[in-house]
Design an enzyme around this catalytic site. Structure first.
Site, PDB file in Angstrom:
ATOM      1  N   GLU A  12       3.087  -5.414  22.175  1.00 44.81           N
ATOM      2  CA  GLU A  12       2.187  -6.238  23.667  1.00 44.81           C
ATOM      3  C   GLU A  12       0.946  -5.512  23.979  1.00 44.81           C
ATOM      4  O   GLU A  12      -0.286  -5.909  24.016  1.00 44.81           O
ATOM      5  CB  GLU A  12       3.055  -6.153  25.076  1.00 44.81           C
ATOM      6  CG  GLU A  12       2.227  -7.016  25.981  1.00 44.81           C
ATOM      7  CD  GLU A  12       2.843  -6.583  27.358  1.00 44.81           C
ATOM      8  OE1 GLU A  12       3.812  -6.761  27.555  1.00 44.81           O
ATOM      9  OE2 GLU A  12       1.816  -6.465  28.457  1.00 44.81           O
ATOM     10  N   THR A  71       2.980  -5.080  30.600  1.00 45.27           N
ATOM     11  CA  THR A  71       3.549  -5.972  31.601  1.00 45.27           C
ATOM     12  C   THR A  71       5.014  -5.182  31.841  1.00 45.27           C
ATOM     13  O   THR A  71       5.747  -5.625  32.978  1.00 45.27           O
ATOM     14  CB  THR A  71       3.902  -7.601  31.186  1.00 45.27           C
ATOM     15  OG1 THR A  71       4.588  -7.488  30.047  1.00 45.27           O
ATOM     16  CG2 THR A  71       2.682  -8.008  31.270  1.00 45.27           C
ATOM     17  N   HIS A  95      12.581  -8.588  22.184  1.00 47.60           N
ATOM     18  CA  HIS A  95      13.332  -7.436  21.856  1.00 47.60           C
ATOM     19  C   HIS A  95      14.617  -7.603  22.181  1.00 47.60           C
ATOM     20  O   HIS A  95      15.174  -6.632  23.327  1.00 47.60           O
ATOM     21  CB  HIS A  95      12.603  -6.081  22.378  1.00 47.60           C
ATOM     22  CG  HIS A  95      11.446  -5.824  21.682  1.00 47.60           C
ATOM     23  ND1 HIS A  95      10.352  -5.257  22.229  1.00 47.60           N
ATOM     24  CD2 HIS A  95      11.034  -6.152  20.296  1.00 47.60           C
ATOM     25  CE1 HIS A  95       9.451  -5.014  21.349  1.00 47.60           C
ATOM     26  NE2 HIS A  95       9.626  -5.578  20.387  1.00 47.60           N
ATOM     27  N   CYS A 136       5.026  -7.567  35.111  1.00 49.08           N
ATOM     28  CA  CYS A 136       5.538  -8.723  35.786  1.00 49.08           C
ATOM     29  C   CYS A 136       6.498  -8.823  36.840  1.00 49.08           C
ATOM     30  O   CYS A 136       7.147  -7.750  36.930  1.00 49.08           O
ATOM     31  CB  CYS A 136       5.925  -9.483  34.417  1.00 49.08           C
ATOM     32  SG  CYS A 136       7.434  -9.187  33.829  1.00 49.08           S
TER      33      CYS A 136
HETATM   34  S1  SF4 Z   1       8.430 -12.731  32.020  1.00 53.10           S
HETATM   35 FE1  SF4 Z   1       7.888 -10.216  31.932  1.00 53.10          FE
HETATM   36  S2  SF4 Z   1       9.144  -9.451  30.924  1.00 53.10           S
HETATM   37 FE2  SF4 Z   1       9.291 -11.393  30.414  1.00 53.10          FE
HETATM   38  S3  SF4 Z   1       8.360 -11.919  28.732  1.00 53.10           S
HETATM   39 FE3  SF4 Z   1       7.049 -12.253  30.371  1.00 53.10          FE
HETATM   40  S4  SF4 Z   1       5.958 -10.368  30.820  1.00 53.10           S
HETATM   41 FE4  SF4 Z   1       7.648  -9.866  29.526  1.00 53.10          FE
END
Ligand code: SF4
Length: 260
Positions: free
Chosen positions: A133, A171, A48, A201
């Site tokens: 997601e 995440t 995005h 994450c």
């Molecule tokens: S590291 Fe985290 S923010 Fe980046 S694409 Fe993966 S899940 Fe999404």
């Protein structure tokens, strides 16, 4: 005419910039373009970020939402957000050459859902309705996965069972919001299984932590990101919750002198 007041000092957050999942997704599209030439079809915005998407469009990527928009025999990349089992199966059935740019941290959630589903679990997913997601993760199962967006939703959901129930999260949520909703989920379903490591994450968490450290030291926070980005929106909200004025810009032209 009064000259605009320029900032006296600019602090740059650390860490900042693209996470490893975004870098990886961009690299996959670039490699597909280099190997097979244009056009390469990409389901949903690969990440995005308007800047990244426009750059890849110029280089031959075509972004689509529906598989019907991909011609037979084409090369198709799944975005970093991941896809449902139904999309995966349908893309394979249509014979596309598929490259999967799903972030490994999203795949980890998919794997956990599949594993616990086999053991008979139902799920509560904390996330934003309509986010790709969330659609991808919920679409790992045909049923038995219930979305909650806020604390009020927790009281409304009616899982088919409560003895084998697990919670997963998108995440890229706000760490604080997710903790509050998780607490409400645990209060209602005390035996619910939580992931060993939270699903939000490290890249999302670290950037939110950086904004928390920086916000009290500055007059305004500017997040460079796109309005469709969950991560960018959460960073702006984190600063705002701490009482610091915050704005999001996609490029330098969107900076407004009156902010300063
Ligand atoms: S590291 Fe985290 S923010 Fe980046 S694409 Fe993966 S899940 Fe999404």
């Amino acid at each position: 005419m009064t000259a605009p007041v320029l900032p006296q000092e600019i602090l740059l957050a650390e860490p900042r910039g693209f996470c490893a999942g975004v870098d990886r997704a961009i690299e996959i599209v670039e490699k597909a373009l280099a190997k097979f030439g244009r056009p390469i079809y990409v389901r949903h915005e690969i990440v995005h970020n308007t800047y990244v998407v426009n750059d890849l469009k110029e280089r031959g990527a075509i972004f689509i939402e529906e598989l019907d928009d991909v011609p037979p025999g084409a090369t198709l990349v799944f975005s970093a957000h991941g896809v449902s089992q139904a999309i995966q199966r349908e893309a394979e059935r249509r014979g596309f050459q598929i490259f999967d740019a799903t972030c490994p941290l999203v795949t980890k959630v998919h794997v956990e859902v599949a594993k616990l589903h086999k053991e008979g679990y139902e799920f509560i997913m904390i996330g934003h309705k309509g986010h790709p997601e969330v659609e991808g993760t919920m679409g790992q199962l045909d049923s038995g996965i219930h979305l909650v967006e806020d604390v009020a939703d927790v009281a409304r959901i009616q899982p088919g069972q409560t003895d084998k129930l697990a919670v997963v999260t998108q995440t890229t949520l706000s760490v604080d919001d997710a903790a509050e909703i998780t607490d409400a989920v645990v209060a209602r379903f005390p035996l619910i299984k939580k992931p060993k490591m939270q699903d939000i994450c490290y890249a999302t968490q670290n950037r939110q932590d950086a904004v928390k450290v920086m916000s009290p030291q500055v007059d305004i926070v500017i997040v460079v990101g796109s309005p469709t980005s969950s991560n960018s929106n959460r960073l702006r909200e984190v600063a705002k919750k701490l009482g610091t004025e915050s704005y999001m810009v996609d490029n330098a032209d969107e900076l407004k002198p009156e902010w300063f």
